[in-house]
Write an enzyme that holds these catalytic residues in place. Structure first.
Site, PDB file in Angstrom:
ATOM      1  N   CYS A 298      -2.368  -0.618   7.625  1.00 52.84           N
ATOM      2  CA  CYS A 298      -1.617   0.636   7.581  1.00 52.84           C
ATOM      3  C   CYS A 298      -1.737   1.415   8.886  1.00 52.84           C
ATOM      4  O   CYS A 298      -0.757   1.992   9.359  1.00 52.84           O
ATOM      5  CB  CYS A 298      -2.067   1.471   6.391  1.00 52.84           C
TER       6      CYS A 298
ATOM      7  N   CYS B 277      -6.214   1.647   5.968  1.00 44.74           N
ATOM      8  CA  CYS B 277      -6.845   0.382   6.348  1.00 44.74           C
ATOM      9  C   CYS B 277      -6.257  -0.090   7.684  1.00 44.74           C
ATOM     10  O   CYS B 277      -5.372   0.553   8.255  1.00 44.74           O
ATOM     11  CB  CYS B 277      -6.598  -0.666   5.263  1.00 44.74           C
TER      12      CYS B 277
ATOM     13  N   GLU C 278       0.981   3.805   1.952  1.00 40.81           N
ATOM     14  CA  GLU C 278       1.505   4.137   3.276  1.00 40.81           C
ATOM     15  C   GLU C 278       2.692   3.256   3.642  1.00 40.81           C
ATOM     16  O   GLU C 278       3.709   3.742   4.162  1.00 40.81           O
ATOM     17  CB  GLU C 278       0.427   3.954   4.361  1.00 40.81           C
TER      18      GLU C 278
ATOM     19  N   HIS D 157       0.856  -1.188   0.000  1.00 39.58           N
ATOM     20  CA  HIS D 157       0.000   0.000   0.000  1.00 39.58           C
ATOM     21  C   HIS D 157       0.895   1.243   0.000  1.00 39.58           C
ATOM     22  O   HIS D 157       2.059   1.188   0.409  1.00 39.58           O
ATOM     23  CB  HIS D 157      -0.895   0.020   1.231  1.00 39.58           C
TER      24      HIS D 157
END
Length: 149
Positions: free
Chosen positions: A86, A83, A55, A53
């Site tokens: 993260c 999410c 992040e 992701h």
């Protein structure tokens, strides 16, 4: 002085890079004392990695740059509400502040489906704020998914 809009525009430019690679357009940048420590964008498809992701990629780059997995005093700017994975990583990295643009109504756990960063059970508290350039981020995401349908 934090310039949230400036750094979020940087994250939006990174989201454009994700989109150019066929990824969901999410970008993130880690900043401390006015300096970029790391940046990233979604690469789950290209990297064949479910953890890639925006992040996570930004935090990995920042940790490598400073030689420490803990990033006290740093702010993470991201174009979409994080999410569960993260959000947990922000706590472990000791990020001081999260600034995100658009809410993620299905998987966002900062304020949409849960309030994980407000939990008192963790040994670190991540301050957070939302809505910086939210309309731009939401429009980018909506256009991406509309084009895919």
């Amino acid at each position: 002085m934090l310039d949230h809009e400036h750094w979020m525009r940087h994250a939006l430019a990174l989201a454009d890079r994700a989109e150019a690679e066929g990824e969901v357009p999410v970008g993130a940048v880690v900043v401390r004392d006015g300096e970029i420590l790391g940046e990233g964008y979604n690469r789950v498809i290209g990297a064949s990695d479910p953890t890639a992701h925006a992040e996570i990629n930004a935090l990995r780059a920042a940790a490598a740059a400073v030689g420490n997995y803990r990033l006290p005093g740093a702010t993470l700017y991201v174009t979409l509400e994080p999410c569960t994975m993260c959000a947990g990583t922000l706590v472990h990295a000791r990020i001081e502040r999260l600034v995100f643009a658009a809410r993620e109504p299905r998987a966002g756990v900062v304020c949409s489906t849960a309030s994980l960063l407000d939990s008192t059970q963790y040994n670190h508290r991540v301050l957070w704020e939302e809505g910086v350039l939210a309309d731009e981020s939401a429009s980018k995401l909506q256009a991406f998914f509309r084009a895919r349908r």
